[in-house]
Scaffold this motif. Structure first.
Motif, PDB file in Angstrom:
ATOM      1  N   ALA A   1      15.047  10.242   2.020  1.00  0.00           N
ATOM      2  CA  ALA A   1      13.787  10.781   0.807  1.00  0.00           C
ATOM      3  C   ALA A   1      13.060   9.156   0.622  1.00  0.00           C
ATOM      4  CB  ALA A   1      13.492  11.333  -0.594  1.00  0.00           C
ATOM      5  N   GLU A   2      14.394   8.119  -0.056  1.00  0.00           N
ATOM      6  CA  GLU A   2      13.409   7.453  -1.300  1.00  0.00           C
ATOM      7  C   GLU A   2      13.451   6.075  -0.039  1.00  0.00           C
ATOM      8  OE1 GLU A   2      11.981   4.380  -3.626  1.00  0.00           O
ATOM      9  OE2 GLU A   2      12.634   6.292  -3.694  1.00  0.00           O
ATOM     10  N   LEU A   3      14.136   6.107   1.246  1.00  0.00           N
ATOM     11  CA  LEU A   3      13.817   5.150   2.428  1.00  0.00           C
ATOM     12  C   LEU A   3      11.989   5.416   3.067  1.00  0.00           C
ATOM     13  CD1 LEU A   3      16.946   4.923   3.255  1.00  0.00           C
ATOM     14  CD2 LEU A   3      16.213   3.141   2.828  1.00  0.00           C
ATOM     15  N   ARG A   4      12.020   6.927   2.916  1.00  0.00           N
ATOM     16  CA  ARG A   4      11.036   7.077   3.314  1.00  0.00           C
ATOM     17  C   ARG A   4       9.840   6.244   3.167  1.00  0.00           C
ATOM     18  NH1 ARG A   4      13.836  12.249   4.314  1.00  0.00           N
ATOM     19  NH2 ARG A   4      14.489  12.608   6.280  1.00  0.00           N
ATOM     20  N   ASN A   5       9.883   6.568   1.203  1.00  0.00           N
ATOM     21  CA  ASN A   5       8.406   6.280   0.361  1.00  0.00           C
ATOM     22  C   ASN A   5       8.771   4.394   0.541  1.00  0.00           C
ATOM     23  OD1 ASN A   5       8.261   8.219  -0.775  1.00  0.00           O
ATOM     24  ND2 ASN A   5       9.718   8.584  -1.978  1.00  0.00           N
ATOM     25  N   ILE A   6      10.044   3.934   0.390  1.00  0.00           N
ATOM     26  CA  ILE A   6       9.629   2.427   0.763  1.00  0.00           C
ATOM     27  C   ILE A   6       9.206   2.172   2.233  1.00  0.00           C
ATOM     28  CG2 ILE A   6      11.179   0.461   1.055  1.00  0.00           C
ATOM     29  CD1 ILE A   6      13.539   2.057  -0.953  1.00  0.00           C
ATOM     30  N   TYR A   7       9.362   2.644   3.021  1.00  0.00           N
ATOM     31  CA  TYR A   7       8.679   2.202   4.124  1.00  0.00           C
ATOM     32  C   TYR A   7       7.011   3.018   4.061  1.00  0.00           C
ATOM     33  CZ  TYR A   7       8.246   1.685   9.148  1.00  0.00           C
ATOM     34  OH  TYR A   7       7.784   1.259  11.075  1.00  0.00           O
ATOM     35  N   LEU A   8       6.456   3.521   4.236  1.00  0.00           N
ATOM     36  CA  LEU A   8       5.567   3.864   3.540  1.00  0.00           C
ATOM     37  C   LEU A   8       5.168   2.964   2.815  1.00  0.00           C
ATOM     38  CD1 LEU A   8       3.151   5.478   4.616  1.00  0.00           C
ATOM     39  CD2 LEU A   8       3.856   7.568   2.770  1.00  0.00           C
ATOM     40  N   GLU A   9       5.164   3.043   1.608  1.00  0.00           N
ATOM     41  CA  GLU A   9       4.456   2.180   1.000  1.00  0.00           C
ATOM     42  C   GLU A   9       4.366   0.953   0.853  1.00  0.00           C
ATOM     43  OE1 GLU A   9       2.534   3.699  -1.605  1.00  0.00           O
ATOM     44  OE2 GLU A   9       3.485   5.259  -0.973  1.00  0.00           O
ATOM     45  N   SER A  10       5.662   0.258   1.434  1.00  0.00           N
ATOM     46  CA  SER A  10       5.426  -1.072   2.071  1.00  0.00           C
ATOM     47  C   SER A  10       4.465  -1.409   2.909  1.00  0.00           C
ATOM     48  CB  SER A  10       6.336  -1.375   1.937  1.00  0.00           C
ATOM     49  OG  SER A  10       7.566  -1.615   1.868  1.00  0.00           O
ATOM     50  N   ARG A  11       3.965  -0.997   3.932  1.00  0.00           N
ATOM     51  CA  ARG A  11       3.089  -0.711   5.332  1.00  0.00           C
ATOM     52  C   ARG A  11       1.639  -0.451   4.337  1.00  0.00           C
ATOM     53  NH1 ARG A  11       4.485   2.927   9.852  1.00  0.00           N
ATOM     54  NH2 ARG A  11       4.642   4.354   8.243  1.00  0.00           N
ATOM     55  N   ARG A  12       1.857   0.740   3.861  1.00  0.00           N
ATOM     56  CA  ARG A  12      -0.389   0.973   2.809  1.00  0.00           C
ATOM     57  C   ARG A  12      -0.300  -0.866   2.380  1.00  0.00           C
ATOM     58  NH1 ARG A  12       0.362   6.937   1.430  1.00  0.00           N
ATOM     59  NH2 ARG A  12      -0.048   7.811   2.872  1.00  0.00           N
ATOM     60  N   ALA A  13       0.617  -1.270   1.430  1.00  0.00           N
ATOM     61  CA  ALA A  13       0.540  -2.797   0.675  1.00  0.00           C
ATOM     62  C   ALA A  13       0.075  -3.607   1.660  1.00  0.00           C
ATOM     63  CB  ALA A  13       1.812  -2.783  -0.206  1.00  0.00           C
ATOM     64  N   ARG A  14       1.084  -4.088   3.162  1.00  0.00           N
ATOM     65  CA  ARG A  14       0.449  -4.845   3.240  1.00  0.00           C
ATOM     66  C   ARG A  14       0.104  -4.959   4.793  1.00  0.00           C
ATOM     67  NH1 ARG A  14       2.752  -9.701   0.235  1.00  0.00           N
ATOM     68  NH2 ARG A  14       4.544  -8.865  -1.162  1.00  0.00           N
ATOM     69  N   PHE A  15       0.340  -4.089   5.609  1.00  0.00           N
ATOM     70  CA  PHE A  15      -0.458  -3.599   6.464  1.00  0.00           C
ATOM     71  C   PHE A  15      -1.685  -3.654   6.799  1.00  0.00           C
ATOM     72  CE2 PHE A  15       3.210  -3.103   9.438  1.00  0.00           C
ATOM     73  CZ  PHE A  15       4.606  -4.083   8.961  1.00  0.00           C
TER      74      PHE A  15
END
Length: 143
Positions: free
Chosen positions: A12-26
């Motif tokens: 659950a936390e890994l899903r959030n990290i993946y989503l938020e990281s891509r939203r912030a950087r991609f």
């Protein structure tokens, strides 16, 4: 910082990290095209390792396709970038595979390319269609 294999309880936390990281950087992807379910689809048959702090909070992860000595994903929570988590995850990933180890990095992701180069990775070849180019990068202490 502790590096360990991911468990289902981490997902659950890994899903959030993946989503938020891509939203912030991609910046090249529309945020509405990204979802929590992308993590599950993008890590099928991969070995996932996580970095956590002393309190057990997940800081980031690497998703590895071990048969090809390939780092598929390396993502750090946006709030923890610059604290050495990426370097530790890279080192742990390399230690689990045979060299040379490879990864692909989107050509427009200049910060990530610079990070990998500072860690000793070399650009091998740029591939992909216009607008979707990426660098194949390699790490090999034997060459």
């Amino acid at each position: 910082m502790n590096i360990r294999a991911a468990t289902q309880a981490d997902y659950a936390e890994l899903r959030n990290i993946y989503l938020e990281s891509r939203r912030a950087r991609f910046h090249w992807v529309k945020p509405e095209e990204l979802s929590l379910q992308d993590f599950d689809a993008d890590t099928v048959d991969e070995h996932i390792i996580v970095a956590e702090n002393e309190d057990g909070q997940l800081l980031g992860f690497a998703s590895l396709y071990l048969p090809d000595n390939f780092i598929h994903l390396l993502f750090i929570h946006p709030g923890f970038i610059g604290g050495g988590t990426g370097s530790r995850l890279l080192d742990a990933s390399i230690s689990l595979m045979q060299q040379p180890v490879r990864l692909k990095c989107v050509s427009d992701n200049h910060k990530a390319i610079g990070f990998y180069e500072r860690q000793g990775w070399k650009k091998v070849i740029e591939e992909g269609a216009p607008g979707a180019k990426y660098w194949v990068m390699e790490y090999d202490t034997n060459s």
